[in-house]
Design an enzyme around this catalytic site. Sequence first.
Site: not given
Ligand code: NDP
Length: 449
Positions: A129, A169
């Site tokens: 990572k 990510d």
């Molecule tokens: P994105 O950047 O596309 O979206 C993240 C979302 O989470 C946004 O809506 C963001 O809000 C919100 N967010 C981030 N930090 C916080 C916080 N501290 N409190 C509340 N909301 C928060 O990321 P992904 O959808 O790709 O990833 C989301 C999760 O899924 C992570 O844990 C990632 O590690 C996991 N994941 C992702 C994969 C992938 O293929 N993308 C694969 C496996 C796991 P805002 O817009 O306001 O920042």
Amino acid sequence: MTTAKIDFDSFMSDLKDRTPHEDAFHQAVSEVVEDILPLINDNAAYRDAALLQRLTEPDRLISFRVEWMDDENKVQVNRGHRVQFNSAIGPYKGGLRFHPSVDPSVLKFLGFEQIFKNALTGLPMGGGKGGADFDPRGRSDAEIMRFCQSFMLELHRHIGPDVDVPAGDINVGAREIGWLFGAYQRITNSFEGVLTGKGLSFGGSQLRVEATGYGLIQFLCHMLARHDDGIEDKTIVISGAGNVALHAAELALKNGGKVVTLSDSGGFIHDGEGLTQEKIDWVRDHKAKPDSSLGAYAKEFSADWQEGEAPWGVACDVALPCATQNELDEKDAAKLIDNGCMAVAEGANMPTTAKGRERIRKSDILFGPAKAANAGGVAVSGLEISQNQMRRDLSCEELAELLQDIMKTIHDKCVEAAEEDDGKIDYAKGANIAGFRKVADAMMAQGHA
Ligand code: NDP
């Protein structure tokens, strides 16, 4: 001489002494070790090979300065890292995250989880990572592109198609992967499958963008079916409004579920009418704008906006935390239990706190742990690596079928390795044990110092 059996508390205390201030890493290790320790204590060869100690120490942690010029011609400095945790079953594989909260502890927790997740997919991928403490909020596209280029100026030395293949990510989507790939190609003068999540015109795979969210819903459907139920007409609460959350919402709708919430770092929306594909598309377009808040959804679609809150108090049948780590705690778990929630499946990595998890595991709620439930993304990334190596693209239909098969196999591996208690499967335990067995076999076969 046979090495003595390992005591959980002593092991964790040693780990904490060796890695002070790494709370997220301790939490991730503790959740796995709790389930695999009996296997290690039943196997003297594992203990003689110091398997657990080796498994919880990364192969290496690379940290570096990332300097870049902002739009005011001011030099900015951030810190980048890549944790190469374990390569016993394949090249390191795991995403890159750009977020102010990124530090070695967060990346070590994510890299450690990734070892077992990748093993569960059945594909040859080790665990890694990376990322940086860079906050893209308030930054122009040109600034983010310059940051990606500067980040790759150092990272390129440590990665390669047979060494380490990063993906995206949080805050690293297809756009950033394109900029990172372009920089890698220019620096090394070679076009190779060194990153996944690429654009379709330069070696990307169909279905990669959708895979994590879609895979999550497929896993959820298998969990429900195993317990004689289904997703149809279920009320579903989702956190996050990013890649994972929106694709999970999309497939949940297609399968007849009713999704009533989404969230971002500013709060959550509650739409009692339920989301539609049109509303999801609106959120996707809206959140693509710099610094946009989900709050605008409330006005656009006459929904409720709860600033600074998480959605876990909304009555539901299914909860899908899809935003970030430790976003669902013990109190939230209690609310879900009180409201009659029947299943929680983790889209984000480690979104449930240790106490929240304990509470859920002791209740009747079915619990799909991240390393199994969100493995669809890395699975399609693994297929992207194969496609790049074969120099042949698979069709969307072929990939959809492969993703379906992989998520079903992951589900079945968890069931097989887990214990059934009163008809309820402990998926978290099953995922830890099944993932561990594969990595442990490979590490044992490869010998040690
Ligand atoms: P994105 O950047 O596309 O979206 C993240 C979302 O989470 C946004 O809506 C963001 O809000 C919100 N967010 C981030 N930090 C916080 C916080 N501290 N409190 C509340 N909301 C928060 O990321 P992904 O959808 O790709 O990833 C989301 C999760 O899924 C992570 O844990 C990632 O590690 C996991 N994941 C992702 C994969 C992938 O293929 N993308 C694969 C496996 C796991 P805002 O817009 O306001 O920042």
